[in-house]
Design an enzyme around this catalytic site. Structure first.
Site, short mmCIF file in Angstrom:
data_model
loop_
_atom_site.label_atom_id
_atom_site.label_comp_id
_atom_site.label_asym_id
_atom_site.label_seq_id
_atom_site.Cartn_x
_atom_site.Cartn_y
_atom_site.Cartn_z
N TYR A 152 0.83 -1.20 0.00
CA TYR A 152 0.00 0.00 0.00
C TYR A 152 0.87 1.26 0.00
O TYR A 152 0.62 2.22 0.75
CB TYR A 152 -0.94 0.03 1.21
CG TYR A 152 -1.90 -1.15 1.32
CD1 TYR A 152 -2.12 -2.02 0.26
CD2 TYR A 152 -2.58 -1.38 2.50
CE1 TYR A 152 -2.98 -3.10 0.37
CE2 TYR A 152 -3.46 -2.45 2.61
CZ TYR A 152 -3.65 -3.31 1.55
OH TYR A 152 -4.51 -4.37 1.67
N1 LIG Z 1 -5.38 -8.29 1.55
C1 LIG Z 1 -5.80 -7.97 0.38
O1 LIG Z 1 -5.48 -8.64 -0.59
C2 LIG Z 1 -6.68 -6.79 0.28
C3 LIG Z 1 -7.20 -6.46 -0.93
C4 LIG Z 1 -8.01 -5.38 -0.96
C5 LIG Z 1 -8.27 -4.70 0.19
N2 LIG Z 1 -7.72 -5.04 1.37
C6 LIG Z 1 -7.97 -4.31 2.62
O2 LIG Z 1 -9.34 -4.09 2.76
C7 LIG Z 1 -9.57 -2.69 2.81
C8 LIG Z 1 -10.88 -2.36 2.18
O3 LIG Z 1 -10.89 -2.66 0.81
P1 LIG Z 1 -10.98 -1.52 -0.27
O4 LIG Z 1 -10.37 -0.28 0.28
O5 LIG Z 1 -10.46 -2.08 -1.54
O6 LIG Z 1 -12.52 -1.33 -0.54
P2 LIG Z 1 -13.87 -1.08 0.31
O7 LIG Z 1 -13.64 -0.99 1.75
O8 LIG Z 1 -14.84 -2.08 -0.21
O9 LIG Z 1 -14.30 0.35 -0.28
C9 LIG Z 1 -13.53 1.47 -0.07
C10 LIG Z 1 -14.14 2.60 -0.85
O10 LIG Z 1 -15.43 2.91 -0.33
C11 LIG Z 1 -15.52 4.30 -0.07
N3 LIG Z 1 -16.32 4.49 1.15
C12 LIG Z 1 -16.05 4.05 2.41
N4 LIG Z 1 -17.03 4.42 3.25
C13 LIG Z 1 -17.93 5.13 2.51
C14 LIG Z 1 -19.16 5.78 2.83
N5 LIG Z 1 -19.68 5.77 4.06
N6 LIG Z 1 -19.82 6.41 1.83
C15 LIG Z 1 -19.32 6.42 0.56
N7 LIG Z 1 -18.17 5.81 0.20
C16 LIG Z 1 -17.47 5.16 1.18
C17 LIG Z 1 -14.11 4.80 0.10
O11 LIG Z 1 -14.02 6.15 -0.33
P3 LIG Z 1 -13.69 7.34 0.70
O12 LIG Z 1 -12.22 7.24 0.96
O13 LIG Z 1 -14.09 8.54 -0.05
O14 LIG Z 1 -14.50 7.11 1.92
C18 LIG Z 1 -13.30 3.86 -0.79
O15 LIG Z 1 -13.14 4.40 -2.08
C19 LIG Z 1 -8.37 -2.05 2.11
O16 LIG Z 1 -8.18 -0.69 2.45
C20 LIG Z 1 -7.29 -2.96 2.61
O17 LIG Z 1 -6.90 -2.57 3.91
C21 LIG Z 1 -6.95 -6.09 1.43
#
Ligand SMILES: NC(=O)c1ccc[n+]([C@@H]2O[C@H](COP(=O)([O-])OP(=O)(O)OC[C@H]3O[C@@H](n4cnc5c(N)ncnc54)[C@H](OP(=O)(O)O)[C@@H]3O)[C@@H](O)[C@H]2O)c1
Length: 261
Positions: free
Chosen positions: A69
């Site tokens: 990240y």
């Molecule tokens: N281990 C792995 O392989 C892996 C892969 C992917 C992800 N992850 C972990 O999982 C976490 C979450 O996954 P992700 O970040 O891909 O996706 P996610 O949590 O499904 O979605 C994040 C997105 O949703 C938006 N969001 C969050 N709360 C919101 C709300 N209340 N209203 C409107 N939009 C909202 C965020 O934008 P804003 O910033 O504008 O709120 C961001 O663009 C990652 O940050 C990471 O730590 C791990």
């Protein structure tokens, strides 16, 4: 209104207790090669501090990062408020993001180097959770690369409290549940193909963390998504990525509502 201390959940049998929502930190450190619907600027240090203070005030204690990240780990090392024991820090090994490309190495040597770098970047002498940051061939990685044995060595020496894998396939998820403490997987309103892993984790009392609950921002009904996650009995916590304190507070508020008896 946030999570109360009694709402912390046991993460399987590894001894850690985590808030029902964790904060994902991709967007703190990297804004290229990602799958979010909109482009964004990395937040500045003040914005990161406000976000992390907000998380803490809302009762969130789980924070998810990774070497892949970008500068996320370094920023957490500099800016995480409070004392180290206030946070359950989850990081990963196996994937690095350099020159706008992911590079994978799950060898024992790369794992060692990655862990030493994470400890340094996060300015800590232990990591609460380390997950294998699996690529598409996740089962092969977990079975043949030597990464789990190396993580186990660090765990037995006290540098890591719990190990696991962030998986993609059901087969790798099941292996992680059998052989490690924690699995991180995708299960949301659009994709519930990992239910067999959730069931096995529950049977063995292993920790489950959800990633991509909002399908990286592509899902429309965030409240319904949180309600879904909070009612999955195998799931200890859902990691939601955000750099917006207002979104963070709305997510916690939806979770608190979903958890009301
Ligand atoms: N281990 C792995 O392989 C892996 C892969 C992917 C992800 N992850 C972990 O999982 C976490 C979450 O996954 P992700 O970040 O891909 O996706 P996610 O949590 O499904 O979605 C994040 C997105 O949703 C938006 N969001 C969050 N709360 C919101 C709300 N209340 N209203 C409107 N939009 C909202 C965020 O934008 P804003 O910033 O504008 O709120 C961001 O663009 C990652 O940050 C990471 O730590 C791990």
């Amino acid at each position: 209104m946030g999570f109360q201390p009694q709402q912390l959940r046991t993460l399987g049998d590894c001894g850690l207790k985590v808030s029902p929502l964790g904060i994902g930190t991709v967007k703190l450190g990297r804004n290229t090669g990602i799958k979010y619907p909109q482009a964004f600027d990395l937040p500045d240090d003040h914005q990161v501090s406000v976000l992390l203070e907000t998380a803490r005030a809302l009762g969130i204690n789980l924070i998810d990062t990774a070497p892949a990240y970008g500068i996320s780990e370094q920023r957490l090392g500099q800016l995480l408020p409070g004392s180290r024991g206030d946070w359950v820090v989850c990081t990963k090994v196996g994937e690095q993001y350099q020159d706008q490309k992911s590079h994978y190495d799950f060898s024992a040597k790369a794992t060692r180097l990655s862990l030493e770098t994470s400890l340094r970047h996060l300015r800590t002498d232990y990591l609460d959770i380390v997950l294998v940051h699996c690529a598409d061939d996740d089962l092969d990685i977990l079975q043949h690369s030597g990464v789990l044995a190396e993580l186990d060595r660090f765990k037995s020496r006290g540098y890591i409290k719990a190990i696991g894998a962030s998986t993609k396939s059901v087969a790798a998820g099941l292996l992680a549940v059998e052989e490690t403490d924690i699995v991180m997987l995708t299960c949301n309103l659009d994709d519930q193909s990992q239910q067999p892993v959730l069931e096995r984790a529950r049977a063995l009392n292993k920790g489950v963390l959800l990633k991509k609950l909002f399908a990286s921002g592509h899902l429309q009904d965030n409240e319904a998504a949180i309600n879904f996650a909070m009612t999955q009995r195998a799931v200890a916590s859902a990691i939601i990525g955000t750099i917006n304190p207002t979104h963070l507070a709305a997510n916690v508020s939806a979770a608190v509502k979903a958890l009301q008896p």
